[in-house]
Design a protein around this motif. Structure first.
Motif, PDB file in Angstrom:
ATOM      1  N   SER A   1     -10.724  17.612  10.692  1.00 48.93           N
ATOM      2  CA  SER A   1     -10.100  17.988  11.964  1.00 48.93           C
ATOM      3  C   SER A   1      -8.581  18.077  11.838  1.00 48.93           C
ATOM      4  O   SER A   1      -7.937  18.900  12.492  1.00 48.93           O
ATOM      5  CB  SER A   1     -10.483  16.992  13.057  1.00 48.93           C
ATOM      6  N   GLN A   2      -8.017  17.244  10.989  1.00 53.90           N
ATOM      7  CA  GLN A   2      -6.570  17.267  10.774  1.00 53.90           C
ATOM      8  C   GLN A   2      -6.186  18.071   9.536  1.00 53.90           C
ATOM      9  O   GLN A   2      -4.994  18.161   9.223  1.00 53.90           O
ATOM     10  CB  GLN A   2      -6.024  15.839  10.659  1.00 53.90           C
ATOM     11  N   THR A   3      -7.160  18.646   8.875  1.00 46.38           N
ATOM     12  CA  THR A   3      -6.957  19.395   7.614  1.00 46.38           C
ATOM     13  C   THR A   3      -6.023  18.624   6.681  1.00 46.38           C
ATOM     14  O   THR A   3      -5.037  19.172   6.166  1.00 46.38           O
ATOM     15  CB  THR A   3      -6.427  20.822   7.851  1.00 46.38           C
ATOM     16  N   SER A   4      -6.361  17.360   6.473  1.00 44.73           N
ATOM     17  CA  SER A   4      -5.521  16.519   5.623  1.00 44.73           C
ATOM     18  C   SER A   4      -6.341  15.901   4.497  1.00 44.73           C
ATOM     19  O   SER A   4      -7.568  15.768   4.598  1.00 44.73           O
ATOM     20  CB  SER A   4      -4.847  15.419   6.440  1.00 44.73           C
ATOM     21  N   PHE A   5      -5.631  15.513   3.471  1.00 41.86           N
ATOM     22  CA  PHE A   5      -6.257  14.883   2.295  1.00 41.86           C
ATOM     23  C   PHE A   5      -5.208  13.951   1.692  1.00 41.86           C
ATOM     24  O   PHE A   5      -4.675  14.176   0.615  1.00 41.86           O
ATOM     25  CB  PHE A   5      -6.713  15.946   1.306  1.00 41.86           C
ATOM     26  N   HIS A   6      -4.918  12.878   2.399  1.00 42.09           N
ATOM     27  CA  HIS A   6      -3.854  11.955   1.988  1.00 42.09           C
ATOM     28  C   HIS A   6      -4.316  11.064   0.836  1.00 42.09           C
ATOM     29  O   HIS A   6      -5.435  10.542   0.857  1.00 42.09           O
ATOM     30  CB  HIS A   6      -3.415  11.082   3.164  1.00 42.09           C
ATOM     31  N   LEU A   7      -3.438  10.857  -0.090  1.00 42.45           N
ATOM     32  CA  LEU A   7      -3.690   9.995  -1.245  1.00 42.45           C
ATOM     33  C   LEU A   7      -3.247   8.576  -0.903  1.00 42.45           C
ATOM     34  O   LEU A   7      -2.157   8.386  -0.344  1.00 42.45           O
ATOM     35  CB  LEU A   7      -2.910  10.506  -2.453  1.00 42.45           C
ATOM     36  N   LYS A   8      -4.064   7.608  -1.289  1.00 39.80           N
ATOM     37  CA  LYS A   8      -3.760   6.220  -0.941  1.00 39.80           C
ATOM     38  C   LYS A   8      -4.059   5.291  -2.115  1.00 39.80           C
ATOM     39  O   LYS A   8      -4.875   5.603  -2.984  1.00 39.80           O
ATOM     40  CB  LYS A   8      -4.580   5.791   0.284  1.00 39.80           C
TER      41      LYS A   8
ATOM     42  N   PRO B   1       0.835  -1.212   0.000  1.00 41.20           N
ATOM     43  CA  PRO B   1       0.000   0.000   0.000  1.00 41.20           C
ATOM     44  C   PRO B   1       0.864   1.253   0.000  1.00 41.20           C
ATOM     45  O   PRO B   1       1.998   1.238   0.503  1.00 41.20           O
ATOM     46  CB  PRO B   1      -0.799  -0.124   1.302  1.00 41.20           C
ATOM     47  N   LEU B   2       0.318   2.312  -0.571  1.00 34.34           N
ATOM     48  CA  LEU B   2       1.059   3.576  -0.581  1.00 34.34           C
ATOM     49  C   LEU B   2       0.199   4.700  -0.014  1.00 34.34           C
ATOM     50  O   LEU B   2      -1.024   4.679  -0.121  1.00 34.34           O
ATOM     51  CB  LEU B   2       1.527   3.921  -1.990  1.00 34.34           C
ATOM     52  N   THR B   3       0.884   5.663   0.583  1.00 35.87           N
ATOM     53  CA  THR B   3       0.242   6.883   1.068  1.00 35.87           C
ATOM     54  C   THR B   3       1.109   8.066   0.718  1.00 35.87           C
ATOM     55  O   THR B   3       2.317   8.039   0.977  1.00 35.87           O
ATOM     56  CB  THR B   3       0.026   6.851   2.593  1.00 35.87           C
ATOM     57  N   VAL B   4       0.501   9.066   0.131  1.00 40.23           N
ATOM     58  CA  VAL B   4       1.174  10.338  -0.135  1.00 40.23           C
ATOM     59  C   VAL B   4       0.423  11.404   0.650  1.00 40.23           C
ATOM     60  O   VAL B   4      -0.774  11.583   0.465  1.00 40.23           O
ATOM     61  CB  VAL B   4       1.189  10.670  -1.638  1.00 40.23           C
ATOM     62  N   LYS B   5       1.149  12.105   1.498  1.00 42.27           N
ATOM     63  CA  LYS B   5       0.498  12.982   2.461  1.00 42.27           C
ATOM     64  C   LYS B   5       0.275  14.400   1.934  1.00 42.27           C
ATOM     65  O   LYS B   5       1.090  14.921   1.162  1.00 42.27           O
ATOM     66  CB  LYS B   5       1.331  13.045   3.746  1.00 42.27           C
ATOM     67  N   CYS B   6      -0.812  14.996   2.430  1.00 40.63           N
ATOM     68  CA  CYS B   6      -1.147  16.372   2.060  1.00 40.63           C
ATOM     69  C   CYS B   6      -1.931  17.005   3.194  1.00 40.63           C
ATOM     70  O   CYS B   6      -2.883  16.403   3.707  1.00 40.63           O
ATOM     71  CB  CYS B   6      -1.980  16.385   0.781  1.00 40.63           C
TER      72      CYS B   6
END
Lengths: 115, 114
Positions: free
Chosen positions: A70-77, A18-23
């Motif tokens: 809440s974390q103001t995130s939008f991680h790509l997976k 699995p992959l995660t790219v953080k934003c």
């Protein structure tokens, strides 16, 4: 002012893993969030977007992203990476209340999938 | 599937020269944008264009830059007197209408100023 942070310049992952790219993002109102991919010598290709509704959005090529207010995130997976996923990935944001406001991009994360 | 096209793919010019970068938007799209990406850096907004006038522009878009849609199809970015720091990839993007979300990007023009 709007801003986007992509904390990783480079992400390496083995094929099949699995992959995660953080934003993470910052906007004054509610955000429109986007992921684009750029292959070598090519333009930006739209992958997916979050506008409203379900926090988990699905996009092209098996990618998905999770909106976390809440974390103001939008991680790509992606559950299982392919070598062909190797590219430069950009997260972008637009202020929902500003109509055709231009996109604000992060600096990009280079994904390298190793066979 | 309709695409945004850009010409040329690569332009080399000498400092001080004028360049015109061309974009053909998707036919039914109403909003047009230029972005640039200096090598190794993030994509930056330059200008947006709607109804034959500039909607918004960034600090980068100074008096050396201009945009127009002279024939109702091509959308052009002109740099009057290029500088070394104008070397970048320039992307055209389009948005279908005010209620749309994703912008569609062209393949880009690589501008090299020597």
């Amino acid at each position: 002012a709007q801003s986007v942070a992509q904390p990783e310049d480079q992400v390496n992952v083995a094929e099949g893993n699995p992959l995660t790219v953080k934003c993470t993002y910052s906007v004054s109102g509610n955000p429109y969030l986007f992921w684009y991919v750029q292959y070598p010598n090519r333009g930006l290709q739209f992958l997916l977007k979050y506008i409203t509704g379900d926090n988990l959005v699905k996009g092209s090529y098996g990618f998905e992203a999770e909106f976390n207010k809440s974390q103001t995130s939008f991680h790509l997976k992606k559950p299982s990476a392919l070598v062909s996923d190797s590219a430069l990935y950009f997260c972008a944001v637009r202020d929902r209340h500003s109509g055709n406001t231009p996109l604000v991009f992060g600096k990009g994360t280079r994904l390298s999938v190793i066979a | 599937e309709p695409e945004v096209t850009q010409t040329p793919s690569h332009q080399v010019t000498q400092m001080g020269q004028e360049v015109i970068l061309r974009c053909v938007p998707i036919s039914n799209h109403l909003y047009f944008y230029w972005y640039r990406q200096i090598l190794g850096q993030k994509v930056e907004f330059l200008v947006s264009f709607y109804n034959n006038e500039i909607s918004e522009k960034s600090e980068i878009f100074d008096d050396q830059f201009s945009v127009e849609r002279p024939d109702g199809s091509n959308f052009t970015l002109k740099i009057r007197s290029t500088k070394l720091e104008d070397s970048a990839m320039y992307f055209c993007a389009t948005l279908r209408d005010f209620s749309s979300y994703e912008q569609y990007f062209g393949p880009g023009t690589r501008l090299t100023v020597t």
